[in-house]
Write an enzyme that holds these catalytic residues in place. Structure first.
Site, PDB file in Angstrom:
ATOM      1  N   SER A  16       2.304  -4.916   1.076  1.00 28.83           N
ATOM      2  CA  SER A  16       2.311  -5.967   0.058  1.00 28.83           C
ATOM      3  C   SER A  16       3.062  -7.169   0.630  1.00 28.83           C
ATOM      4  O   SER A  16       2.726  -7.620   1.735  1.00 28.83           O
ATOM      5  CB  SER A  16       2.946  -5.413  -1.219  1.00 28.83           C
ATOM      6  OG  SER A  16       2.835  -6.327  -2.264  1.00 28.83           O
ATOM      7  N   HIS A  43      -2.007  -6.038  -0.816  1.00 24.56           N
ATOM      8  CA  HIS A  43      -1.979  -6.783  -2.092  1.00 24.56           C
ATOM      9  C   HIS A  43      -2.147  -8.272  -1.854  1.00 24.56           C
ATOM     10  O   HIS A  43      -2.509  -9.010  -2.749  1.00 24.56           O
ATOM     11  CB  HIS A  43      -0.638  -6.570  -2.811  1.00 24.56           C
ATOM     12  CG  HIS A  43      -0.395  -5.164  -3.220  1.00 24.56           C
ATOM     13  ND1 HIS A  43       0.838  -4.679  -3.528  1.00 24.56           N
ATOM     14  CD2 HIS A  43      -1.251  -4.119  -3.382  1.00 24.56           C
ATOM     15  CE1 HIS A  43       0.752  -3.406  -3.865  1.00 24.56           C
ATOM     16  NE2 HIS A  43      -0.505  -3.044  -3.776  1.00 24.56           N
ATOM     17  N   ASP A 136       3.941   0.617  -5.557  1.00 23.75           N
ATOM     18  CA  ASP A 136       2.594   1.121  -5.311  1.00 23.75           C
ATOM     19  C   ASP A 136       2.600   1.879  -3.981  1.00 23.75           C
ATOM     20  O   ASP A 136       3.293   1.482  -3.044  1.00 23.75           O
ATOM     21  CB  ASP A 136       1.625  -0.075  -5.229  1.00 23.75           C
ATOM     22  CG  ASP A 136       0.173   0.358  -5.143  1.00 23.75           C
ATOM     23  OD1 ASP A 136      -0.147   1.490  -5.558  1.00 23.75           O
ATOM     24  OD2 ASP A 136      -0.649  -0.453  -4.672  1.00 23.75           O
TER      25      ASP A 136
END
Lengths: 198, 277
Positions: A16, A43, A136
């Site tokens: 991310s 992401h 996540d």
């Protein structure tokens, strides 16, 4: 080492915040004879305007392509999930995409890729979780471990954003906690990682 | 057998029961995302195992709507991928104008955001008065919502920029009446659309169409089902009719690869071959 008889077959990579730089450093040293299929979900892909494969290809010796639905994950190739879609791996090793609800408030979600890849490749799968500012990927690593795969997590102390790797480490899902620059070497020593069988 | 493998088997049996008992066949849907949706259903229902839902599926008629709501193609947004709508506005709608009547089919319309987006565009291009839009889905609950045309005000506000990026000539709020934090679509737009139940897996073509707009539905299907559905579209389209797919969907390696010509590769707009240019 828990790889099945044929060794490892694929590595799924999630990142991310700070992910582009981390991916470059992870992928750059990988040799041309890599035998693992590499699958990346970031992401940050939405910000790169679909250019993430191109940006990675500049500093990577392996071919980098966007993962297309119904096409197979291929050995020695880096497959990058498209922005805005969940990326999943089907039982036959082909990709599929979905616009189902966000998971962990994100789409693509790392957990979605990791879960489905764990079901497909089981003990032949390496899960790699890099820098990021949310958690996540932790549950996905848990599933990869449960199905016999191997989990590598970037050392949170050296990550651009430490929340994501720290979440996985705290959950006890990291088989190895590694600095980014050591990860490629480590991957290459795994059974089945290279064509030369080294 | 380990629990994960057992769960795969339970999902398979659940889908079998759904197909045999109710005629809704999800067995040729792409499995990886479908598995997640079945697991999501089990979580909502508060059952421990997937197989716990099978008796209910068989005995309780009232259970079916909630199953279909969980398993069918999810809700979209208005003017999702504005560049595609702009391409349709500039590249396809002017061509449709040559027909005295225009018939358009949007399969897998869920709660109606996509058909309403298209209807607004047809209105602005002066085509709505001669257009008939059919929006279909297998999920009756979603269709009922679509037919109402009522959305939370903030979702409409959030789509205002996409509407403009799609070439919108007014303001998206001009097409809604807002009260108590909800926005209702303008009646003229609403009445231009026929919402109907249609199952792409089992049902046939129901009308001749000039444009099929089916974005991000095929990604949920396995190849064999994709082929069936594309053949259905091909059969329904007039010669020279248009097909618009999702940004990551293509005709490559499908049975219909050679039955269409790309009109706009980037925006996945195809033209049915065999007609006059």
């Amino acid at each position: 080492m828990s790889a099945d008889a044929a060794g490892y077959r694929a590595a799924v990579i999630g990142c991310s915040a700070g992910g582009l730089e981390a991916l470059r450093r992870l992928l750059r040293p990988l040799p041309e004879d890599m035998a693992l299929a590499l699958v990346v979900v970031s992401h940050m892909a939405a910000d790169s305007n679909g250019l993430l494969p191109e940006l990675l290809a500049r500093t990577c010796r392996l071919p980098v392509v966007e993962a297309e639905e119904k096409t197979p994950a291929l050995a020695g190739r880096v497959h990058v999930g498209p922005a805005g879609y969940h990326l999943l791996v089907e039982a036959d090793g082909t990709f599929s995409l979905s616009l189902d609800d966000k998971v962990n408030n994100v789409r693509p979600a790392i957990d979605v890729l990791f879960d489905s890849a764990a079901d497909t490749w089981r003990a032949g799968l390496v899960g790699i979780l890099l820098t990021g500012a949310n958690s996540d990927g932790t549950a996905g690593l848990g599933r990869i471990r449960r199905r016999g795969g191997l989990c590598l997590v970037q050392d949170p102390d050296t990550a651009f954003a430490d929340t994501m790797p720290r979440s996985a480490v705290n959950a006890g899902f990291a088989d190895h906690v590694l600095e980014l620059d050591r990860m490629a070497d480590f991957l290459c020593t795994l059974p089945g990682a290279r064509r030369s069988g080294q | 057998m380990i629990r994960d493998d057992l769960q795969d088997l339970e999902i398979q049996l659940f889908l079998e029961a759904l197909a045999l008992r109710h005629g809704y066949d999800f067995r040729r849907y792409a499995k990886a995302s479908l598995k997640r949706r079945v697991r999501g259903l089990a979580e909502t229902e508060g059952v421990r195992e997937i197989s716990d839902m099978i008796p209910r599926l068989l005995q309780d008629e009232g259970f079916l709507p909630s199953v279909l709501s969980h398993l069918s193609v999810p809700v979209s947004e208005m003017f999702r991928d504005p560049a595609v709508f702009l391409a349709l506005r500039r590249g396809v709608l002017p061509l449709l104008d040559s027909y005295p009547r225009i018939s358009i089919w949007l399969p897998g319309c869920a709660t109606g955001e996509e058909p309403y987006s298209l209807a607004i565009m047809l209105q602005e291009e002066g085509l709505l008065h001669k257009a008939q839009i059919y929006a279909t889905d297998i999920n009756d609950a979603a269709l009922a919502k679509a037919e109402e045309g009522i959305y939370p005000e903030k979702t409409v506000t959030a789509m205002a920029a996409a509407y403009l990026a799609a070439g919108g000539r007014k303001s998206l709020s001009d097409y809604f009446h807002t009260a108590y934090n909800f926005s209702k679509i303008d009646d003229q737009i609403r009445k231009s659309i026929v919402f109907a139940h249609h199952n792409l897996v089992a049902d046939g073509v129901f009308c001749e169409t000039h444009l099929v707009l089916c974005r991000n539905v095929l990604i949920y299907f396995e190849r064999q089902l994709q082929n069936r559905v594309l053949e259905l579209f091909h059969e329904g389209l007039v010669r020279g009719g248009y097909l618009c797919l999702g940004n990551r969907e293509s005709l490559s390696f499908t049975s219909c690869e050679n039955l269409f010509r790309p009109l706009d590769r980037k925006h996945r707009i195809f033209k049915k071959a065999g007609g006059l240019a």
